[in-house]
Scaffold this motif. Structure first.
Motif, short mmCIF file in Angstrom:
data_model
loop_
_atom_site.label_atom_id
_atom_site.label_comp_id
_atom_site.label_asym_id
_atom_site.label_seq_id
_atom_site.Cartn_x
_atom_site.Cartn_y
_atom_site.Cartn_z
N GLY A 91 -35.85 40.35 -28.08
CA GLY A 91 -37.25 40.00 -28.30
C GLY A 91 -37.74 39.03 -27.26
O GLY A 91 -37.03 38.69 -26.31
N ARG A 92 -38.94 38.56 -27.47
CA ARG A 92 -39.56 37.61 -26.55
C ARG A 92 -39.64 36.23 -27.18
O ARG A 92 -39.90 36.11 -28.38
N LEU A 93 -39.42 35.20 -26.36
CA LEU A 93 -39.50 33.83 -26.84
C LEU A 93 -40.93 33.47 -27.18
O LEU A 93 -41.85 33.78 -26.42
N THR A 94 -41.13 32.82 -28.33
CA THR A 94 -42.47 32.43 -28.75
C THR A 94 -42.90 31.11 -28.11
O THR A 94 -44.10 30.81 -28.08
N LYS A 95 -41.95 30.30 -27.65
CA LYS A 95 -42.24 29.07 -26.92
C LYS A 95 -40.97 28.67 -26.17
O LYS A 95 -39.92 29.25 -26.36
N ASP A 96 -41.07 27.68 -25.31
CA ASP A 96 -39.91 27.21 -24.57
C ASP A 96 -38.84 26.70 -25.53
O ASP A 96 -39.18 26.10 -26.56
N PRO A 97 -37.56 26.89 -25.19
CA PRO A 97 -36.49 26.36 -26.04
C PRO A 97 -36.55 24.84 -26.14
O PRO A 97 -36.97 24.16 -25.20
N GLU A 98 -36.13 24.32 -27.30
CA GLU A 98 -36.10 22.87 -27.53
C GLU A 98 -34.64 22.42 -27.45
O GLU A 98 -33.82 22.81 -28.27
N LEU A 99 -34.32 21.60 -26.46
CA LEU A 99 -32.97 21.09 -26.26
C LEU A 99 -32.85 19.70 -26.87
O LEU A 99 -33.70 18.83 -26.62
N ARG A 100 -31.81 19.49 -27.67
CA ARG A 100 -31.50 18.19 -28.25
C ARG A 100 -30.00 17.96 -28.09
O ARG A 100 -29.25 18.87 -27.75
N TYR A 101 -29.59 16.75 -28.37
CA TYR A 101 -28.16 16.41 -28.36
C TYR A 101 -27.81 15.75 -29.69
O TYR A 101 -28.58 14.93 -30.21
N THR A 102 -26.66 16.12 -30.24
CA THR A 102 -26.19 15.48 -31.47
C THR A 102 -25.76 14.07 -31.14
O THR A 102 -25.60 13.72 -29.96
N PRO A 103 -25.55 13.21 -32.15
CA PRO A 103 -25.05 11.86 -31.87
C PRO A 103 -23.73 11.85 -31.10
O PRO A 103 -23.44 10.91 -30.38
N ALA A 104 -22.95 12.92 -31.24
CA ALA A 104 -21.68 13.03 -30.51
C ALA A 104 -21.88 13.56 -29.09
O ALA A 104 -20.91 13.73 -28.36
N GLY A 105 -23.14 13.85 -28.70
CA GLY A 105 -23.42 14.30 -27.34
C GLY A 105 -23.31 15.80 -27.14
O GLY A 105 -23.27 16.27 -26.00
N VAL A 106 -23.30 16.58 -28.21
CA VAL A 106 -23.20 18.03 -28.10
C VAL A 106 -24.61 18.62 -27.99
O VAL A 106 -25.48 18.33 -28.82
N ALA A 107 -24.82 19.46 -26.98
CA ALA A 107 -26.13 20.09 -26.76
C ALA A 107 -26.38 21.17 -27.80
O ALA A 107 -25.50 21.96 -28.13
N VAL A 108 -27.62 21.20 -28.31
CA VAL A 108 -28.06 22.25 -29.23
C VAL A 108 -29.49 22.63 -28.87
O VAL A 108 -30.33 21.76 -28.62
N THR A 109 -29.73 23.93 -28.78
CA THR A 109 -31.06 24.43 -28.44
C THR A 109 -31.54 25.35 -29.54
O THR A 109 -30.77 26.15 -30.07
N GLN A 110 -32.83 25.24 -29.87
CA GLN A 110 -33.45 26.12 -30.83
C GLN A 110 -34.64 26.81 -30.17
O GLN A 110 -35.38 26.19 -29.42
N PHE A 111 -34.78 28.11 -30.46
CA PHE A 111 -35.94 28.86 -30.03
C PHE A 111 -36.14 30.01 -31.00
O PHE A 111 -35.28 30.30 -31.82
N THR A 112 -37.28 30.65 -30.90
CA THR A 112 -37.62 31.77 -31.79
C THR A 112 -37.85 33.01 -30.96
O THR A 112 -38.57 32.97 -29.95
N LEU A 113 -37.24 34.12 -31.40
CA LEU A 113 -37.48 35.42 -30.78
C LEU A 113 -38.45 36.21 -31.64
O LEU A 113 -38.28 36.31 -32.86
N ALA A 114 -39.47 36.77 -31.01
CA ALA A 114 -40.38 37.70 -31.67
C ALA A 114 -39.82 39.10 -31.45
O ALA A 114 -39.72 39.57 -30.32
N VAL A 115 -39.43 39.75 -32.55
CA VAL A 115 -38.78 41.06 -32.47
C VAL A 115 -39.66 42.08 -33.19
O VAL A 115 -39.90 41.96 -34.40
N ASP A 116 -40.14 43.08 -32.44
CA ASP A 116 -40.97 44.11 -33.04
C ASP A 116 -40.14 44.99 -33.96
O ASP A 116 -39.00 45.35 -33.65
N ARG A 117 -40.73 45.38 -35.08
CA ARG A 117 -40.10 46.33 -35.98
C ARG A 117 -40.27 47.74 -35.39
O ARG A 117 -41.25 48.01 -34.70
#
Length: 132
Positions: A9-35
């Motif tokens: 699918g296509r990304l609905t917005k730029d991915p959001e990168l964060r780091y946990t308190p232990a320094g581990v990278a985590v990214t969240q994004f949304t895919l728009a997937v046509d039925r």
């Protein structure tokens, strides 16, 4: 048992990168997937699927994916819950991706590999170099 999903699918917005308190990278994004079908009004419907990536994959997604780009995500479906500030239980369904493919090049016609400072194009190929 098997819990595996593959989405394109296509990304609905730029991915959001964060780091946990232990320094581990985590990214969240949304895919728009046509039925693959149309509704009663002959319109295509779209699902908006939250994707989560971790560690190096999270950093790569944050660096190379942008809103509107076509991507494939492969991973497992996860359902989690928490109690919100009003005391109600909220359920969240998301894909924890362990593989993300960038299916389109960066804007301006550049290949994604060219944004990598270590990328070295291989232009001196002969027939002996090909695997087939």
């Amino acid at each position: 048992m098997l819990n595996r999903t593959i989405l394109i699918g296509r990304l609905t917005k730029d991915p959001e990168l964060r780091y946990t308190p232990a320094g581990v990278a985590v990214t969240q994004f949304t895919l728009a997937v046509d039925r693959p079908f149309q509704n009663a009004r002959q319109e295509k419907e779209t699902d908006f699927i939250p994707i989560v990536t971790w560690r190096q994959l999270a950093e790569n997604c944050a660096n190379y994916l942008r809103k509107g780009r076509l991507a494939a995500a492969e991973g497992r479906l996860q359902v989690r819950s928490y109690d919100n500030s009003e005391g109600r239980k909220v359920y969240v369904t998301e894909v924890i991706a362990d593989n993300v493919r960038f299916l389109e090049s960066a804007s301006g016609g550049q290949n994604l590999e060219r944004q990598d400072p270590d990328y070295k194009p291989q232009t001196d190929l002969s027939d002996d170099d090909l695997p087939f």
